[in-house]
Design an enzyme around this catalytic site. Sequence first.
Site, PDB file in Angstrom:
ATOM      1  N   ASP A  38     -10.594  -3.914   0.575  1.00 44.45           N
ATOM      2  CA  ASP A  38     -10.538  -5.190  -0.142  1.00 44.45           C
ATOM      3  C   ASP A  38     -10.131  -6.315   0.815  1.00 44.45           C
ATOM      4  O   ASP A  38      -9.353  -6.084   1.760  1.00 44.45           O
ATOM      5  CB  ASP A  38      -9.523  -5.116  -1.287  1.00 44.45           C
ATOM      6  CG  ASP A  38     -10.016  -4.266  -2.449  1.00 44.45           C
ATOM      7  OD1 ASP A  38     -11.233  -4.013  -2.516  1.00 44.45           O
ATOM      8  OD2 ASP A  38      -9.186  -3.855  -3.277  1.00 44.45           O
ATOM      9  N   TYR A  66      -2.706   5.361   2.615  1.00 42.43           N
ATOM     10  CA  TYR A  66      -2.293   3.979   2.342  1.00 42.43           C
ATOM     11  C   TYR A  66      -0.780   3.912   2.194  1.00 42.43           C
ATOM     12  O   TYR A  66      -0.140   4.858   1.714  1.00 42.43           O
ATOM     13  CB  TYR A  66      -2.908   3.472   1.031  1.00 42.43           C
ATOM     14  CG  TYR A  66      -4.409   3.355   1.013  1.00 42.43           C
ATOM     15  CD1 TYR A  66      -5.035   2.149   1.332  1.00 42.43           C
ATOM     16  CD2 TYR A  66      -5.212   4.434   0.654  1.00 42.43           C
ATOM     17  CE1 TYR A  66      -6.425   2.030   1.295  1.00 42.43           C
ATOM     18  CE2 TYR A  66      -6.591   4.328   0.621  1.00 42.43           C
ATOM     19  CZ  TYR A  66      -7.194   3.129   0.940  1.00 42.43           C
ATOM     20  OH  TYR A  66      -8.562   3.025   0.896  1.00 42.43           O
ATOM     21  N   ASP A  80      -3.758  -6.340  -8.753  1.00 40.27           N
ATOM     22  CA  ASP A  80      -2.914  -6.608  -7.589  1.00 40.27           C
ATOM     23  C   ASP A  80      -2.346  -8.026  -7.708  1.00 40.27           C
ATOM     24  O   ASP A  80      -2.474  -8.664  -8.759  1.00 40.27           O
ATOM     25  CB  ASP A  80      -3.691  -6.405  -6.278  1.00 40.27           C
ATOM     26  CG  ASP A  80      -4.912  -7.323  -6.165  1.00 40.27           C
ATOM     27  OD1 ASP A  80      -5.003  -8.312  -6.928  1.00 40.27           O
ATOM     28  OD2 ASP A  80      -5.783  -7.055  -5.318  1.00 40.27           O
ATOM     29  N   ARG A 180      -5.022   0.422  -6.470  1.00 39.26           N
ATOM     30  CA  ARG A 180      -4.570  -0.566  -7.463  1.00 39.26           C
ATOM     31  C   ARG A 180      -4.404   0.104  -8.825  1.00 39.26           C
ATOM     32  O   ARG A 180      -3.406  -0.081  -9.517  1.00 39.26           O
ATOM     33  CB  ARG A 180      -5.599  -1.696  -7.581  1.00 39.26           C
ATOM     34  CG  ARG A 180      -5.644  -2.646  -6.418  1.00 39.26           C
ATOM     35  CD  ARG A 180      -6.743  -3.682  -6.616  1.00 39.26           C
ATOM     36  NE  ARG A 180      -8.079  -3.152  -6.372  1.00 39.26           N
ATOM     37  CZ  ARG A 180      -9.196  -3.708  -6.812  1.00 39.26           C
ATOM     38  NH1 ARG A 180      -9.152  -4.797  -7.575  1.00 39.26           N
ATOM     39  NH2 ARG A 180     -10.373  -3.194  -6.523  1.00 39.26           N
TER      40      ARG A 180
END
Length: 306
Positions: A38, A66, A80, A180
């Site tokens: 993203d 992550y 987010d 997310r």
Amino acid sequence: MDGILPLWKEAGMTSHDCVFKLRKILHTKKIGHGGTLDPDVSGVLPICIGKGTKVIEYMVDSGKTYEGEITLGFSTTTEDVSGEIVEKVVLSKPFSNEEIDAAMQTMTGVITQIPPMFSAVKVNGKRLYEYARNGEDVERPVREAMIYSFERTSEPEFNLENGTQSWRFKVVCGKGTYVRTLSVDTGLALGVPAHMSDLTRTASGGLTAEQSLTLAQVAERMEQNKIAETLLPIEIAIERFKRIDLTEELYNKVKNGVRLSPTDLALKEMPQDLVALFYQNQVVSLYMAHPTKPNVLKPSKVLRNN
């Protein structure tokens, strides 16, 4: 120019922006990336160059790591920090470490996710974010994701004034995982709205943050004529497949796409996954079990034939 470049994508750019800039820096058009990030997320973005573009799919399919932050107390349109607040609940007291860890533990293994409206998943030929930008609602497909581990990495912080609670996490997951959504679903498991308040990808396709270079560093290496030694071999993308080294006689068959039997490759049984065929320490082809013919292996992808 063939190989894999571990790029550190900085926040504010799309993955496509990175490819566009690299084509100019490296003076080559044959470039692709192995897994979209993203725009707001920084982190490891595998870049495949030249013959490396033939192994993009194997980079995308591999695991990713992550590190980020979950905040309880409100959810957003984008799941987010970039979105508008959808639901807000003022927390009167913090959740305990045990409650948080138990909620996160329910998110491991094979889970199902509903992709965010602000995502690139296509429904009826149109991407979800296009529907979202037009204010349209559409039924989203339920998808499976593999979560290998999902752990809290900091002490939770409770903000009494805002009625929110946040903590850092690390997740190791398979392709197609929406971190997310993982954050939002953790909040749902605790019974409160939540969103992902920070995210960085620290590993992807076997590449790590420590190996990665920024666009500016890549440009500098190019100016110094050091780009060739910067690129990693395409073989790193297929390390998880069984390796078989070929004789010259077998290589002459494989480079022409000849079908083989397990016996030809000294295999005791038909492989369940792809096998990587090497000649003179370079991967030349990936073979697979023939879908309809028993005891026959056929080329899945030829990577080098000269």
